[in-house]
Design a protein around this motif. Structure first.
Motif, PDB file in Angstrom:
ATOM      1  N   UNK A   8       0.831  -1.200   0.000  1.00  0.00           N
ATOM      2  CA  UNK A   8       0.000   0.000   0.000  1.00  0.00           C
ATOM      3  C   UNK A   8       0.868   1.254   0.000  1.00  0.00           C
ATOM      4  N   UNK A   9       0.524   2.201  -0.840  1.00  0.00           N
ATOM      5  CA  UNK A   9       1.224   3.478  -0.890  1.00  0.00           C
ATOM      6  C   UNK A   9       0.331   4.559  -0.297  1.00  0.00           C
ATOM      7  N   UNK A  10       0.947   5.471   0.438  1.00  0.00           N
ATOM      8  CA  UNK A  10       0.194   6.556   1.055  1.00  0.00           C
ATOM      9  C   UNK A  10       0.541   7.872   0.356  1.00  0.00           C
ATOM     10  N   UNK A  11      -0.467   8.654   0.108  1.00  0.00           N
ATOM     11  CA  UNK A  11      -0.270   9.987  -0.458  1.00  0.00           C
ATOM     12  C   UNK A  11      -0.721  11.020   0.566  1.00  0.00           C
ATOM     13  N   UNK A  12      -0.034  12.145   0.587  1.00  0.00           N
ATOM     14  CA  UNK A  12      -0.412  13.213   1.510  1.00  0.00           C
ATOM     15  C   UNK A  12      -0.835  14.434   0.704  1.00  0.00           C
ATOM     16  N   UNK A  13      -1.998  14.953   1.019  1.00  0.00           N
ATOM     17  CA  UNK A  13      -2.500  16.129   0.306  1.00  0.00           C
ATOM     18  C   UNK A  13      -1.844  17.391   0.869  1.00  0.00           C
TER      19      UNK A  13
END
Length: 279
Positions: A8-13
């Protein structure tokens, strides 16, 4: 075959990053520039996975709702670097031994020499100072109160510092007399700082951007090296002003070689690279 949880990859807005950056700066002075977004995401990837959190909005809620302080400490450890070693930036310690200690040895009539190692990390810097003072005062050391205060924001590094156990290779470059005098073999490729020199250092948890410094008396010497690189200018200038207020006249401030202070506003005079003296 790898599970989807492991990949799983996490993105930060932008909003999520701004939330985290604002929180950590307001409470701990650490300034996260916009270009740190990738670093924050990569270093917190495993943290979010282990917590079972899917996004940085929920992670922010986890941070602000954790009353134990453990979540914030983990966050700080992930975004900062606790890199230190014995005799790091050795020119500072040379100057401390050859100029600073001789000056205070005759000017401090009370024989109460007050030294603060701020941002002490895992303790190598504080123990280096303690060993230098022990060696300098030698036979007169029983006449002096020279216990030094060492503080950091992280309980994790303070536990390592208080324990005083290090890899044998970490002290390989120290003088042989120091290795024999101040350390004892404690295991396979391990050494421990001897109790009598360990007792010269008082380790405490302390946040440098706390509104009120709780000290009773001013210091003669403050080491705060490679800490202010995490602060933006306003926070850094405020801290330098605090240091000035908590130094005795003629007291010394040692900072990291990659750091600088505004001498026109700080009340300090330049001595040598990364060494300043209170006017």
């Amino acid at each position: 075959m790898m599970s989807s949880a492991n990949t799983k990859m996490f993105n930060i807005s932008n909003r999520e990053f701004a939330q985290l950056a604002s929180f950590i700066q307001e409470n701990y002075g650490i300034y996260l520039k916009e270009e740190k977004k990738t670093l924050v995401t990569s270093r917190l990837h495993n943290v979010l996975q282990k917590l079972g959190i899917d996004n940085f909005t929920d992670y922010y809620q986890h941070l602000i709702s954790d009353k134990s302080g453990a979540a914030v400490e983990q966050f700080i450890e992930k975004i900062t670097t606790n890199h230190t070693f014995f005799m790091r930036e050795s020119d500072h310690f040379q100057y401390f031994k050859e100029k600073v200690l001789p000056y205070f040895s005759y000017s401090v009539k009370s024989k109460d020499l007050r030294v603060w190692c701020a941002g002490c990390s895992t303790g190598e810097e504080a123990y280096t100072l303690a060993m230098l003072m022990d060696e300098f005062f030698s036979y007169d050391k029983s006449k002096w109160d020279k216990k030094l205060l060492a503080t950091d924001i992280s309980d994790k590094v303070l536990n390592i510092a208080t324990n005083g156990e290090y890899e044998s290779e970490n002290i390989a470059t120290l003088p042989k007399r120091w290795r024999n005098t101040y350390f004892t073999k404690s295991g396979e490729d391990k050494v421990r700082v001897n109790d009598w020199i360990k007792n010269e250092v008082i380790f405490r948890r302390f946040n440098l951007v706390t509104p009120i410094f709780p000290f009773r008396r001013k210091f003669h010497i403050i080491f705060c090296r490679n800490v202010m690189i995490y602060f933006e200018n306003h926070t850094k200038n405020q801290l330098v002003q605090r240091f000035s207020e908590w130094l005795e006249p003629g007291g010394y401030l040692f900072i990291g070689h990659s750091e600088s202070i505004d001498r026109n506003q700080s009340g300090f005079s330049y001595v040598m690279p990364a060494v300043y003296r209170k006017n």
